[in-house]
Design a protein around this motif. Structure first.
Motif, PDB file in Angstrom:
ATOM      1  N   HIS A  67       0.814  -1.220   0.000  1.00  0.00           N
ATOM      2  CA  HIS A  67       0.000   0.000   0.000  1.00  0.00           C
ATOM      3  C   HIS A  67       0.849   1.271   0.000  1.00  0.00           C
ATOM      4  O   HIS A  67       0.305   2.377   0.010  1.00  0.00           O
ATOM      5  CB  HIS A  67      -0.934   0.004   1.210  1.00  0.00           C
ATOM      6  N   GLY A  68       2.177   1.122   0.013  1.00  0.00           N
ATOM      7  CA  GLY A  68       3.043   2.287  -0.121  1.00  0.00           C
ATOM      8  C   GLY A  68       3.687   2.788   1.155  1.00  0.00           C
ATOM      9  O   GLY A  68       4.391   3.811   1.137  1.00  0.00           O
ATOM     10  N   PHE A  69       3.452   2.102   2.278  1.00  0.00           N
ATOM     11  CA  PHE A  69       4.064   2.527   3.535  1.00  0.00           C
ATOM     12  C   PHE A  69       5.574   2.277   3.529  1.00  0.00           C
ATOM     13  O   PHE A  69       6.049   1.282   2.975  1.00  0.00           O
ATOM     14  CB  PHE A  69       3.454   1.767   4.719  1.00  0.00           C
ATOM     15  N   ASP A  70       6.311   3.184   4.162  1.00  0.00           N
ATOM     16  CA  ASP A  70       7.732   2.974   4.432  1.00  0.00           C
ATOM     17  C   ASP A  70       7.868   2.364   5.827  1.00  0.00           C
ATOM     18  O   ASP A  70       7.278   2.881   6.788  1.00  0.00           O
ATOM     19  CB  ASP A  70       8.501   4.298   4.388  1.00  0.00           C
ATOM     20  N   ILE A  71       8.610   1.276   5.944  1.00  0.00           N
ATOM     21  CA  ILE A  71       8.787   0.620   7.238  1.00  0.00           C
ATOM     22  C   ILE A  71       9.886   1.358   8.010  1.00  0.00           C
ATOM     23  O   ILE A  71      11.009   1.491   7.545  1.00  0.00           O
ATOM     24  CB  ILE A  71       9.155  -0.866   7.068  1.00  0.00           C
ATOM     25  N   VAL A  72       9.547   1.838   9.193  1.00  0.00           N
ATOM     26  CA  VAL A  72      10.467   2.627  10.018  1.00  0.00           C
ATOM     27  C   VAL A  72      11.173   1.756  11.045  1.00  0.00           C
ATOM     28  O   VAL A  72      12.387   1.853  11.233  1.00  0.00           O
ATOM     29  CB  VAL A  72       9.710   3.770  10.733  1.00  0.00           C
ATOM     30  N   GLU A  73      10.401   0.892  11.726  1.00  0.00           N
ATOM     31  CA  GLU A  73      10.963   0.045  12.775  1.00  0.00           C
ATOM     32  C   GLU A  73      10.210  -1.279  12.849  1.00  0.00           C
ATOM     33  O   GLU A  73       9.002  -1.338  12.591  1.00  0.00           O
ATOM     34  CB  GLU A  73      10.822   0.709  14.158  1.00  0.00           C
ATOM     35  N   VAL A  74      10.935  -2.330  13.238  1.00  0.00           N
ATOM     36  CA  VAL A  74      10.323  -3.598  13.627  1.00  0.00           C
ATOM     37  C   VAL A  74      10.931  -3.974  14.969  1.00  0.00           C
ATOM     38  O   VAL A  74      12.144  -4.145  15.078  1.00  0.00           O
ATOM     39  CB  VAL A  74      10.581  -4.711  12.587  1.00  0.00           C
ATOM     40  N   ASN A  75      10.104  -4.070  15.995  1.00  0.00           N
ATOM     41  CA  ASN A  75      10.586  -4.367  17.340  1.00  0.00           C
ATOM     42  C   ASN A  75      10.014  -5.687  17.832  1.00  0.00           C
ATOM     43  O   ASN A  75       8.895  -6.071  17.452  1.00  0.00           O
ATOM     44  CB  ASN A  75      10.199  -3.240  18.303  1.00  0.00           C
ATOM     45  N   GLU A  76      10.753  -6.380  18.697  1.00  0.00           N
ATOM     46  CA  GLU A  76      10.340  -7.700  19.170  1.00  0.00           C
ATOM     47  C   GLU A  76      10.435  -7.774  20.684  1.00  0.00           C
ATOM     48  O   GLU A  76      11.361  -7.260  21.299  1.00  0.00           O
ATOM     49  CB  GLU A  76      11.230  -8.779  18.546  1.00  0.00           C
ATOM     50  N   LEU A  77       9.446  -8.429  21.295  1.00  0.00           N
ATOM     51  CA  LEU A  77       9.450  -8.694  22.728  1.00  0.00           C
ATOM     52  C   LEU A  77       8.729 -10.019  22.966  1.00  0.00           C
ATOM     53  O   LEU A  77       7.547 -10.162  22.654  1.00  0.00           O
ATOM     54  CB  LEU A  77       8.746  -7.560  23.489  1.00  0.00           C
ATOM     55  N   ASP A  78       9.468 -10.996  23.495  1.00  0.00           N
ATOM     56  CA  ASP A  78       8.885 -12.310  23.817  1.00  0.00           C
ATOM     57  C   ASP A  78       8.143 -12.928  22.634  1.00  0.00           C
ATOM     58  O   ASP A  78       7.007 -13.406  22.760  1.00  0.00           O
ATOM     59  CB  ASP A  78       7.930 -12.196  25.004  1.00  0.00           C
ATOM     60  N   GLU A  79       8.762 -12.895  21.458  1.00  0.00           N
ATOM     61  CA  GLU A  79       8.231 -13.499  20.231  1.00  0.00           C
ATOM     62  C   GLU A  79       7.008 -12.772  19.672  1.00  0.00           C
ATOM     63  O   GLU A  79       6.316 -13.277  18.798  1.00  0.00           O
ATOM     64  CB  GLU A  79       7.920 -14.989  20.423  1.00  0.00           C
ATOM     65  N   TRP A  80       6.738 -11.572  20.191  1.00  0.00           N
ATOM     66  CA  TRP A  80       5.711 -10.719  19.608  1.00  0.00           C
ATOM     67  C   TRP A  80       6.391  -9.556  18.908  1.00  0.00           C
ATOM     68  O   TRP A  80       7.473  -9.141  19.291  1.00  0.00           O
ATOM     69  CB  TRP A  80       4.757 -10.190  20.683  1.00  0.00           C
ATOM     70  N   ILE A  81       5.724  -9.030  17.881  1.00  0.00           N
ATOM     71  CA  ILE A  81       6.323  -8.016  16.997  1.00  0.00           C
ATOM     72  C   ILE A  81       5.460  -6.763  16.990  1.00  0.00           C
ATOM     73  O   ILE A  81       4.225  -6.823  17.008  1.00  0.00           O
ATOM     74  CB  ILE A  81       6.410  -8.572  15.547  1.00  0.00           C
ATOM     75  N   SER A  82       6.121  -5.614  16.962  1.00  0.00           N
ATOM     76  CA  SER A  82       5.441  -4.373  16.599  1.00  0.00           C
ATOM     77  C   SER A  82       6.108  -3.820  15.348  1.00  0.00           C
ATOM     78  O   SER A  82       7.330  -3.939  15.181  1.00  0.00           O
ATOM     79  CB  SER A  82       5.484  -3.341  17.725  1.00  0.00           C
ATOM     80  N   ILE A  83       5.304  -3.268  14.478  1.00  0.00           N
ATOM     81  CA  ILE A  83       5.807  -2.667  13.234  1.00  0.00           C
ATOM     82  C   ILE A  83       5.358  -1.213  13.195  1.00  0.00           C
ATOM     83  O   ILE A  83       4.180  -0.907  13.376  1.00  0.00           O
ATOM     84  CB  ILE A  83       5.270  -3.418  11.989  1.00  0.00           C
ATOM     85  N   ILE A  84       6.314  -0.316  12.981  1.00  0.00           N
ATOM     86  CA  ILE A  84       6.012   1.104  12.835  1.00  0.00           C
ATOM     87  C   ILE A  84       6.312   1.510  11.399  1.00  0.00           C
ATOM     88  O   ILE A  84       7.430   1.300  10.914  1.00  0.00           O
ATOM     89  CB  ILE A  84       6.829   1.971  13.825  1.00  0.00           C
ATOM     90  N   ALA A  85       5.299   2.046  10.730  1.00  0.00           N
ATOM     91  CA  ALA A  85       5.441   2.442   9.324  1.00  0.00           C
ATOM     92  C   ALA A  85       5.042   3.909   9.164  1.00  0.00           C
ATOM     93  O   ALA A  85       4.334   4.467   9.997  1.00  0.00           O
ATOM     94  CB  ALA A  85       4.566   1.564   8.440  1.00  0.00           C
ATOM     95  N   ARG A  86       5.537   4.518   8.089  1.00  0.00           N
ATOM     96  CA  ARG A  86       5.223   5.929   7.832  1.00  0.00           C
ATOM     97  C   ARG A  86       4.615   6.062   6.424  1.00  0.00           C
ATOM     98  O   ARG A  86       5.096   5.448   5.466  1.00  0.00           O
ATOM     99  CB  ARG A  86       6.469   6.793   7.926  1.00  0.00           C
ATOM    100  N   LYS A  87       3.570   6.873   6.316  1.00  0.00           N
ATOM    101  CA  LYS A  87       3.025   7.216   5.011  1.00  0.00           C
ATOM    102  C   LYS A  87       3.879   8.318   4.412  1.00  0.00           C
ATOM    103  O   LYS A  87       4.105   9.358   5.059  1.00  0.00           O
ATOM    104  CB  LYS A  87       1.570   7.688   5.181  1.00  0.00           C
ATOM    105  N   PRO A  88       4.407   8.138   3.226  1.00  0.00           N
ATOM    106  CA  PRO A  88       5.259   9.177   2.627  1.00  0.00           C
ATOM    107  C   PRO A  88       4.509  10.507   2.480  1.00  0.00           C
ATOM    108  O   PRO A  88       3.295  10.547   2.389  1.00  0.00           O
ATOM    109  CB  PRO A  88       5.616   8.596   1.239  1.00  0.00           C
ATOM    110  N   LYS A  89       5.285  11.593   2.467  1.00  0.00           N
ATOM    111  CA  LYS A  89       4.717  12.929   2.362  1.00  0.00           C
ATOM    112  C   LYS A  89       3.985  13.072   1.049  1.00  0.00           C
ATOM    113  O   LYS A  89       4.511  12.662  -0.001  1.00  0.00           O
ATOM    114  CB  LYS A  89       5.826  13.978   2.477  1.00  0.00           C
TER     115      LYS A  89
END
Length: 313
Positions: free
Chosen positions: A291-313
């Motif tokens: 969908h065009g998102f830029d991936i900023v971060e992928v973080n992990e804690l106890d085998e769970w994931i968070s993904i932070i993405a940014r919509k380009p300007k």
């Protein structure tokens, strides 16, 4: 109100799939009793679990407990859950003992019995979650306290996915943001966002129990003027230009509204997602990139994931 506790003894491998099945069949609340929790040593300084009793855990496998309202549809719901779990074997998932037991409980009993295990908890650099019935004195001037009674809604702050979400909000909330909280549960992320400086939060959940719980917790934290809670299916028919969209739900559900998140985000807006088990990471990443998102971060804690993405300007 009377509820039936459905308890499924299974394997670690099947936990996420069975959790999804329970959610899809209208079960409220989720408890995972994994004996590994008794032995885990955490790298993170946040989210220490208190007062675990070995007697509450199975000797083998994992127990998953959830709650169904006692009504005329109960038998059909239980039958559908059992059938869906059995069908997991067709996809190569090992479901272990697959013992299913039902216990009738009163809502009042369920809502209070677990409270002895829930203590004040530091979940990020600045934020501590304090149960409403506990006393707690801040340890430093910049500490942010969230008063919380989750009731039967997901989101005590103790789960790794909630901690990952709050840690991301702490990093990306700079002040005066408009935020959409999708699948708000107990309202903990909405409350955290405002206490970190957000100007306005619009919180949505399909579950009526979650909507009521969120409103109660928001009022407890005296933030009703800054957080609007409504019953809604994800971001369907929502048109709000937001700086941040945050969602702590299953990967299979996140991918259903990536397009709506894109439409509701401003240019350079941030999309914070959690609730993603490690092996479903690429399911969400691929959908975001498509969908065009830029991936900023992928973080992990106890085998769970968070993904932070940014919509380009």
């Amino acid at each position: 109100m009377k509820w039936t506790e459905i308890c499924i003894q299974t394997t670690n491998e099947a936990v996420e799939a069975i959790s999804f099945i329970l959610h899809e069949n209208g079960a409220s609340g989720l408890v995972i009793e994994d004996p590994q929790d008794l032995h885990d040593v955490y790298d993170s300084p946040y989210g220490e679990v208190y007062e675990l009793d070995p007697k509450d855990y199975p000797e083998e496998g994992v127990r998953i407990k959830s709650y169904l309202p006692v009504n005329s549809y109960l038998k059909d719901s239980v039958d559908e859950i059992k059938q869906a779990i059995n069908n997991l074997q067709n996809f190569g998932l090992e479901i272990g003992a697959n013992e299913v037991t039902l216990t009738e409980v009163n809502e009042e009993d369920w809502a209070t019995a677990w409270k002895k295990y829930y203590k004040p908890l530091q979940v990020s650099e600045r934020i501590t979650i304090k149960p409403t019935w506990e006393t707690y004195e801040p340890s430093r001037d910049d500490e942010v306290i969230i008063e919380l009674d989750p009731g039967m809604a997901f989101g005590t702050g103790t789960h790794p996915t909630t901690m990952l979400s709050i840690q991301a909000l702490e990093k990306y909330c700079q002040g005066n943001e408009v935020i959409l909280d999708v699948g708000c549960g107990s309202g903990v992320l909405s409350i955290a966002a405002v206490k970190l400086g957000a100007q306005k939060v619009y919180a949505y959940d399909l579950d009526d129990v979650a909507v009521k719980s969120s409103k109660m917790n928001i009022e407890q934290n005296k933030l009703s003027d800054k957080i609007v809670v409504e019953q809604n299916n994800l971001l369907q028919n929502i048109d709000i230009k937001a700086d941040i969209v945050v969602s702590n739900i299953l990967a299979e559900i996140i991918v259903k509204f990536v397009d709506d998140a894109w439409k509701n985000l401003k240019g350079e807006g941030i999309f914070i997602t959690s609730g993603i088990i490690l092996n479903k990471k690429h399911l969400v990443l691929d959908e975001m990139k498509k969908h065009g998102f830029d991936i900023v971060e992928v973080n992990e804690l106890d085998e769970w994931i968070s993904i932070i993405a940014r919509k380009p300007k």
